[in-house]
Design a protein around this motif. Structure first.
Motif, PDB file in Angstrom:
ATOM      1  N   ARG A  49      -8.783  -9.040   3.645  1.00  0.00           N
ATOM      2  CA  ARG A  49      -8.191  -8.246   4.737  1.00  0.00           C
ATOM      3  C   ARG A  49      -6.425  -8.121   4.427  1.00  0.00           C
ATOM      4  N   ASN A  50      -6.127  -6.969   4.603  1.00  0.00           N
ATOM      5  CA  ASN A  50      -4.787  -6.542   4.305  1.00  0.00           C
ATOM      6  C   ASN A  50      -4.054  -7.098   3.020  1.00  0.00           C
ATOM      7  N   VAL A  51      -4.847  -7.272   1.976  1.00  0.00           N
ATOM      8  CA  VAL A  51      -4.641  -7.431   0.594  1.00  0.00           C
ATOM      9  C   VAL A  51      -5.010  -6.487  -0.279  1.00  0.00           C
ATOM     10  N   ARG A  52      -4.315  -5.984  -1.383  1.00  0.00           N
ATOM     11  CA  ARG A  52      -4.732  -5.232  -2.426  1.00  0.00           C
ATOM     12  C   ARG A  52      -4.352  -5.757  -3.702  1.00  0.00           C
ATOM     13  N   ARG A  53      -5.302  -5.399  -4.715  1.00  0.00           N
ATOM     14  CA  ARG A  53      -5.229  -5.868  -6.113  1.00  0.00           C
ATOM     15  C   ARG A  53      -4.561  -4.642  -6.815  1.00  0.00           C
ATOM     16  N   ALA A  54      -3.531  -5.174  -7.461  1.00  0.00           N
ATOM     17  CA  ALA A  54      -2.649  -4.218  -8.385  1.00  0.00           C
ATOM     18  C   ALA A  54      -3.262  -4.125  -9.883  1.00  0.00           C
ATOM     19  N   LYS A  55      -2.719  -3.258 -10.869  1.00  0.00           N
ATOM     20  CA  LYS A  55      -3.425  -2.784 -11.955  1.00  0.00           C
ATOM     21  C   LYS A  55      -3.635  -4.029 -12.847  1.00  0.00           C
ATOM     22  N   ASP A  56      -2.647  -5.172 -12.599  1.00  0.00           N
ATOM     23  CA  ASP A  56      -2.619  -6.362 -13.573  1.00  0.00           C
ATOM     24  C   ASP A  56      -3.213  -7.344 -13.009  1.00  0.00           C
ATOM     25  N   ASP A  57      -4.209  -7.259 -11.727  1.00  0.00           N
ATOM     26  CA  ASP A  57      -4.615  -8.110 -10.910  1.00  0.00           C
ATOM     27  C   ASP A  57      -4.104  -9.002 -10.030  1.00  0.00           C
ATOM     28  N   THR A  58      -2.557  -8.665  -9.939  1.00  0.00           N
ATOM     29  CA  THR A  58      -1.912  -9.360  -8.668  1.00  0.00           C
ATOM     30  C   THR A  58      -2.420  -8.951  -7.519  1.00  0.00           C
ATOM     31  N   LEU A  59      -2.287 -10.032  -6.767  1.00  0.00           N
ATOM     32  CA  LEU A  59      -2.601  -9.707  -5.298  1.00  0.00           C
ATOM     33  C   LEU A  59      -1.487  -9.569  -4.351  1.00  0.00           C
ATOM     34  N   PHE A  60      -1.441  -8.508  -3.517  1.00  0.00           N
ATOM     35  CA  PHE A  60      -0.038  -8.331  -2.758  1.00  0.00           C
ATOM     36  C   PHE A  60      -0.449  -7.968  -1.190  1.00  0.00           C
ATOM     37  N   ALA A  61       0.360  -8.176  -0.244  1.00  0.00           N
ATOM     38  CA  ALA A  61       0.140  -7.793   0.884  1.00  0.00           C
ATOM     39  C   ALA A  61       0.419  -6.573   1.279  1.00  0.00           C
ATOM     40  N   LEU A  62      -0.481  -6.020   2.308  1.00  0.00           N
ATOM     41  CA  LEU A  62      -0.218  -4.781   2.771  1.00  0.00           C
ATOM     42  C   LEU A  62       0.352  -4.511   4.225  1.00  0.00           C
ATOM     43  N   ALA A  63       0.435  -5.864   4.923  1.00  0.00           N
ATOM     44  CA  ALA A  63       1.040  -5.822   5.918  1.00  0.00           C
ATOM     45  C   ALA A  63       1.851  -7.206   6.238  1.00  0.00           C
ATOM     46  N   ASP A  64       2.843  -7.379   7.085  1.00  0.00           N
ATOM     47  CA  ASP A  64       3.374  -8.514   7.256  1.00  0.00           C
ATOM     48  C   ASP A  64       2.401  -9.505   7.988  1.00  0.00           C
ATOM     49  N   GLY A  65       2.597 -10.663   7.951  1.00  0.00           N
ATOM     50  CA  GLY A  65       1.555 -11.738   8.358  1.00  0.00           C
ATOM     51  C   GLY A  65       1.729 -13.121   7.948  1.00  0.00           C
ATOM     52  N   VAL A  66       0.501 -13.763   8.033  1.00  0.00           N
ATOM     53  CA  VAL A  66       0.273 -14.906   7.525  1.00  0.00           C
ATOM     54  C   VAL A  66      -0.841 -15.106   6.583  1.00  0.00           C
ATOM     55  N   VAL A  67      -0.472 -15.864   5.341  1.00  0.00           N
ATOM     56  CA  VAL A  67      -1.615 -15.773   4.378  1.00  0.00           C
ATOM     57  C   VAL A  67      -2.777 -16.786   4.738  1.00  0.00           C
ATOM     58  N   HIS A  68      -3.995 -16.219   4.651  1.00  0.00           N
ATOM     59  CA  HIS A  68      -5.309 -17.156   4.955  1.00  0.00           C
ATOM     60  C   HIS A  68      -6.028 -17.304   3.892  1.00  0.00           C
TER      61      HIS A  68
END
Length: 88
Positions: A49-68
């Motif tokens: 949830r609220n996380v996407r995968r970039a072209k080089d497989d990096t995971l980044f956040a789509l919204a401000d929040g806390v990582v779980h």
């Protein structure tokens, strides 16, 4: 007969720069929208949830929040923080 001395081979001439992979923001820590959570090769970690995968497989956040982390620590979610109104 004058000649150049033979050149020895270099053994340590092929080291590449480190790639700085790994988890950048751990579980329970806050992250801003667009912030990088994990740099990886392949999908050791999967976006939730609220996380996407970039072209080089990096995971980044789509919204401000806390990582779980869930799914035995292999899926990454960002739980959006609710703003609590300060009552006085």
């Amino acid at each position: 007969m004058a000649h150049k001395k033979g050149q020895g081979s270099v053994r340590n001439g092929r080291e590449s720069n480190s790639q700085r992979l790994g988890v950048k923001v751990f579980g329970g820590q806050p992250v801003r929208a667009g912030g990088i959570i994990i740099r990886q090769r392949g999908t050791q970690f999967h976006p939730g949830r609220n996380v996407r995968r970039a072209k080089d497989d990096t995971l980044f956040a789509l919204a401000d929040g806390v990582v779980h982390f869930d799914r035995q620590g292999r899926r990454v979610n960002v739980v959006a923080q609710e703003l609590t109104a300060a009552t006085s």
